[in-house]
Scaffold this active site. Structure first.
Site, PDB file in Angstrom:
ATOM      1  N   SER A 184       0.817  -1.211   0.000  1.00 26.02           N
ATOM      2  CA  SER A 184       0.000   0.000   0.000  1.00 26.02           C
ATOM      3  C   SER A 184       0.857   1.270   0.000  1.00 26.02           C
ATOM      4  O   SER A 184       1.618   1.500  -0.930  1.00 26.02           O
ATOM      5  CB  SER A 184      -0.952  -0.040   1.189  1.00 26.02           C
ATOM      6  OG  SER A 184      -2.126   0.662   0.888  1.00 26.02           O
ATOM      7  N   LYS A 189     -22.365  17.573   8.248  1.00 29.08           N
ATOM      8  CA  LYS A 189     -21.212  17.671   9.144  1.00 29.08           C
ATOM      9  C   LYS A 189     -20.968  16.376   9.910  1.00 29.08           C
ATOM     10  O   LYS A 189     -19.816  16.016  10.191  1.00 29.08           O
ATOM     11  CB  LYS A 189     -21.429  18.833  10.124  1.00 29.08           C
ATOM     12  CG  LYS A 189     -20.255  19.082  11.058  1.00 29.08           C
ATOM     13  CD  LYS A 189     -19.010  19.491  10.291  1.00 29.08           C
ATOM     14  CE  LYS A 189     -17.859  19.803  11.220  1.00 29.08           C
ATOM     15  NZ  LYS A 189     -16.630  20.109  10.469  1.00 29.08           N
TER      16      LYS A 189
END
Length: 326
Positions: free
Chosen positions: A153, A205
């Site tokens: 990765s 949010k």
């Protein structure tokens, strides 16, 4: 006659009292000895720690490292463990190490010795960009990534910026993907009779709140964020590896899978099989290896690990883990 029987009984009671007192005194003495031994042990441990610290900070230690750098050598930079801010393998530490290695006039070549599962895409991207910049600024110094047990990765993201990548036949290489993990506690809270109250300014949010039901449009939005990060990762690997990467016929290359070093060689993820000493001796031509990795004190390592552990536990408790190249 009663007096004759009382005297032996009194003697026995007195004898038992003395024995109890003797045992109490002996126990106290043993406890003092034990405390003294532990005190000596900890004092000795502290002395050894201070002695090692003084040796590492002494001019003689620096002279030894300077002597090694006095001849042409292979510069080594370690990338070990999680790639994240405040970790040993942070972008700041790696970049600082790389700059020092490139700026030394005796450096013949640089080896990135990698043993990492990846980590932050931001930190990995910083290092990737800096390697490419340093290669452009120092065209006579090549960079070789050497993957030990694991180069996955974000760690492979960094490795793809090198001139060549080496690995062991059993190394684990790849995992070109992005992940973000979380939990959902909505049903559990309903069964417990717990009501979640969130007050926000901004419609979305709290869209990552694990205690609220998922919304389709927010899930799609978050997936697009991950897809964008994944595409950035893919483009960087393609830019670094170029035609060596066997993209045609291998759609699984960017799926997040990992391969052994032997398989990675066939896919063009690595160039050759070999370790650090082989690259220094046979490829760079400077068998003397000098470690430029930024070293942290044991106290700093403990503090950071403790802080990171607390933060990670809090994140898991809250049920969210941000995007990660792991």
């Amino acid at each position: 006659m009663s007096d004759e029987w009382k005297e032996p009984a009194a003697d026995k009671t007195e004898e038992k009292s003395w024995k109890l007192l003797e045992k109490a005194v002996l126990a106290g003495v043993q406890e003092q000895r034990r405390a003294r031994r532990w005190g000596i042990f900890f004092k000795l441990l502290t002395f050894i720690y201070l002695f090692v610290a003084l040796v590492m900070l002494s001019p003689a230690f620096d002279l030894q490292k300077s002597a090694a750098r006095g001849q042409e050598h292979t510069a080594l930079v370690e990338i070990r463990g999680m790639i994240a801010d405040e970790e040993a393998a942070s972008a700041d530490n790696i970049v600082t190490s790389l700059r020092a290695a490139f700026e030394d006039p005796k450096t013949r070549g640089v080896v990135l010795r990698i043993n990492s599962p990846g980590g932050s895409p931001v930190q990995s991207g910083y290092v990737y960009d800096e390697i490419r910049r340093l290669r452009e600024a120092h065209k006579d110094i090549k960079v070789y990534a050497v993957i030990a047990d694991l180069g996955a990765s974000g760690a492979y993201y960094i490795a793809s910026a090198a001139d060549e990548i080496y690995a062991d036949k059993a190394s684990l290489v790849g995992s070109i993907g992005v992940t973000a993990a979380s939990f959902g506690f909505v049903d559990a809270m309903g069964k417990l009779g717990v009501e979640r109250r969130v007050y926000t300014s901004g419609e979305h949010k709290a869209f990552l709140d694990p205690f609220q039901p998922q919304k389709q449009e927010e899930t799609e939005f978050w997936q697009n964020v991950l897809n964008t990060t994944h595409q950035q990762f893919i483009e960087s690997v393609k830019k670094g590896r170029g035609d060596r990467l066997k993209v045609d016929g291998h759609p699984e290359l960017f799926s997040g899978l990992v391969w052994s070093g032997e398989q990675a060689l066939q896919l063009g993820l690595v160039d050759k099989l070999g370790n650090t000493s082989f690259v220094a001796r046979e490829v760079i031509g400077a068998k003397e290896i000098v470690d430029y990795t930024v070293q942290e004190s044991p106290f700093d390592r403990f503090s950071k690990k403790f802080g990171a552990s607390v933060a990670e536990r809090l994140a898991l408790w809250m049920g969210f883990q941000g995007p990660s190249l792991r």
